[in-house]
Design a protein around this motif. Structure first.
Motif, PDB file in Angstrom:
ATOM      1  N   ALA A  35      37.454  75.764  14.160  1.00 49.35           N
ATOM      2  CA  ALA A  35      38.427  75.065  14.993  1.00 49.35           C
ATOM      3  C   ALA A  35      38.658  73.685  14.399  1.00 49.35           C
ATOM      4  N   PRO A  36      39.873  73.353  14.046  1.00 45.10           N
ATOM      5  CA  PRO A  36      40.138  72.027  13.475  1.00 45.10           C
ATOM      6  C   PRO A  36      39.764  70.918  14.457  1.00 45.10           C
ATOM      7  N   TYR A  37      39.256  69.839  13.911  1.00 47.86           N
ATOM      8  CA  TYR A  37      38.876  68.673  14.713  1.00 47.86           C
ATOM      9  C   TYR A  37      39.725  67.515  14.219  1.00 47.86           C
ATOM     10  N   ASP A  38      40.537  66.957  15.090  1.00 47.23           N
ATOM     11  CA  ASP A  38      41.573  66.014  14.682  1.00 47.23           C
ATOM     12  C   ASP A  38      41.132  64.558  14.578  1.00 47.23           C
ATOM     13  N   TYR A  39      39.844  64.284  14.684  1.00 48.74           N
ATOM     14  CA  TYR A  39      39.367  62.903  14.637  1.00 48.74           C
ATOM     15  C   TYR A  39      38.536  62.690  13.374  1.00 48.74           C
ATOM     16  N   GLU A  40      38.828  61.614  12.653  1.00 51.80           N
ATOM     17  CA  GLU A  40      38.156  61.348  11.381  1.00 51.80           C
ATOM     18  C   GLU A  40      36.762  60.774  11.605  1.00 51.80           C
ATOM     19  N   ASP A  41      35.947  60.878  10.564  1.00 47.72           N
ATOM     20  CA  ASP A  41      34.598  60.325  10.587  1.00 47.72           C
ATOM     21  C   ASP A  41      34.647  58.854  10.169  1.00 47.72           C
ATOM     22  N   GLY A  45      38.186  56.590  14.128  1.00 47.60           N
ATOM     23  CA  GLY A  45      38.195  57.960  14.642  1.00 47.60           C
ATOM     24  C   GLY A  45      37.278  58.111  15.840  1.00 47.60           C
ATOM     25  N   LYS A  46      36.095  57.477  15.788  1.00 48.12           N
ATOM     26  CA  LYS A  46      35.164  57.529  16.922  1.00 48.12           C
ATOM     27  C   LYS A  46      35.758  56.820  18.135  1.00 48.12           C
ATOM     28  N   ALA A  47      36.389  55.667  17.913  1.00 42.32           N
ATOM     29  CA  ALA A  47      37.007  54.929  19.020  1.00 42.32           C
ATOM     30  C   ALA A  47      38.127  55.757  19.661  1.00 42.32           C
ATOM     31  N   LEU A  48      38.901  56.439  18.830  1.00 43.82           N
ATOM     32  CA  LEU A  48      39.985  57.281  19.340  1.00 43.82           C
ATOM     33  C   LEU A  48      39.424  58.468  20.135  1.00 43.82           C
ATOM     34  N   ALA A  51      38.156  57.402  23.527  1.00 44.76           N
ATOM     35  CA  ALA A  51      39.215  57.134  24.504  1.00 44.76           C
ATOM     36  C   ALA A  51      39.990  58.378  24.921  1.00 44.76           C
ATOM     37  N   GLU A  52      40.215  59.306  24.006  1.00 44.12           N
ATOM     38  CA  GLU A  52      41.142  60.417  24.257  1.00 44.12           C
ATOM     39  C   GLU A  52      40.503  61.778  24.520  1.00 44.12           C
ATOM     40  N   LEU A  53      39.432  62.108  23.830  1.00 43.11           N
ATOM     41  CA  LEU A  53      38.901  63.471  23.813  1.00 43.11           C
ATOM     42  C   LEU A  53      38.298  63.855  25.161  1.00 43.11           C
ATOM     43  N   LYS A  54      38.722  64.981  25.692  1.00 47.08           N
ATOM     44  CA  LYS A  54      38.255  65.476  26.988  1.00 47.08           C
ATOM     45  C   LYS A  54      37.666  66.875  26.836  1.00 47.08           C
ATOM     46  N   SER A 112      33.013  60.580  23.004  1.00 49.08           N
ATOM     47  CA  SER A 112      32.081  59.969  22.046  1.00 49.08           C
ATOM     48  C   SER A 112      30.863  60.863  21.822  1.00 49.08           C
ATOM     49  N   ILE A 113      30.394  61.527  22.877  1.00 50.53           N
ATOM     50  CA  ILE A 113      29.240  62.429  22.743  1.00 50.53           C
ATOM     51  C   ILE A 113      29.591  63.573  21.790  1.00 50.53           C
ATOM     52  N   TYR A 114      30.753  64.171  22.000  1.00 53.35           N
ATOM     53  CA  TYR A 114      31.186  65.276  21.147  1.00 53.35           C
ATOM     54  C   TYR A 114      31.380  64.804  19.707  1.00 53.35           C
ATOM     55  N   HIS A 115      31.993  63.640  19.529  1.00 51.90           N
ATOM     56  CA  HIS A 115      32.258  63.106  18.192  1.00 51.90           C
ATOM     57  C   HIS A 115      30.953  62.880  17.422  1.00 51.90           C
ATOM     58  N   VAL A 116      29.954  62.347  18.097  1.00 51.54           N
ATOM     59  CA  VAL A 116      28.667  62.098  17.446  1.00 51.54           C
ATOM     60  C   VAL A 116      27.996  63.419  17.068  1.00 51.54           C
ATOM     61  N   GLN A 117      28.152  64.454  17.875  1.00 48.07           N
ATOM     62  CA  GLN A 117      27.608  65.765  17.504  1.00 48.07           C
ATOM     63  C   GLN A 117      28.336  66.330  16.289  1.00 48.07           C
TER      64      GLN A 117
END
Length: 191
Positions: A35-41, A45-48, A51-54, A112-117
């Motif tokens: 599954a593509p993940y649209d936020y960069e490392d 990207g983490k800040a975005l 704020a946005e990812l649900k 942020s939790i998902y992004h860090v994983q």
């Protein structure tokens, strides 16, 4: 009937472009199960993502239970069962400075939790090889509940422990009558 020649993967052959049988996937192709993940490392990207990812999966007892189980496998060794940063590796001083989810100034959201994983942060590595997308969201639910507990707030996701009994329109019709002494079973089971 014509049978095509079977070429071995990565073998050389003059009939192929660049003399190689294996080809680079077409631009824009996505592997199965990915599954593509649209936020960069990046910090941006983490800040975005913060704020946005649900979380797209429903909050169910099954998802919460699975999130708790997965957290125990992958996260509790460092972060602790309560999310206080006192996991077994912190207690044995293998990793120091693991923050509590409730530390002041930490902007922890489901994104942020998902992004860090996905990418890891500081000494924590990525968990994309160990967990799939749904499992990462399940863990996220559990982490949000741990954060709420540590901060003394109501849980974000909660369900009652006891399942409610089904309600019947006419209780009298659903109750079974107790057998009397003169009643006998209509069938007997013989060995």
């Amino acid at each position: 009937m014509y049978e095509s020649v079977g070429y071995e993967a990565y073998s050389e052959g003059e009939i192929f472009l660049n003399n190689q049988s294996a080809k680079i996937p077409a631009e824009g192709s996505i592997p199965r199960g990915f599954a593509p993940y649209d936020y960069e490392d990046t910090p941006e990207g983490k800040a975005l993502a913060t704020a946005e990812l649900k979380n797209p999966i429903p909050a169910t007892e099954e998802n919460l239970a699975k999130g708790k189980e997965l957290y125990g496998y992958f996260c509790a060794v460092c972060h602790g069962d309560k999310g206080d940063g006192q996991g077994i590796l912190a207690q044995r001083e293998k990793f120091l400075g693991i923050p509590s989810y409730a530390d002041p100034g930490r902007n922890i959201t489901e994104g942020s939790i998902y992004h860090v994983q996905m990418y890891g942060l500081n000494a924590m590595g990525s968990y994309t090889a160990q967990t799939n997308e749904e499992e990462r969201w399940q863990i996220t639910m559990h982490v949000e509940n741990l954060k709420a507990e540590l901060e003394g707030r109501p849980l974000k996701y909660s369900f009652s422990e006891e399942a409610e009994a089904p309600e019947f329109e006419n209780e009298e019709e659903t109750e079974m009558e107790e057998p009397t002494e003169d009643q006998t079973p209509s069938e007997t089971i013989e060995d």
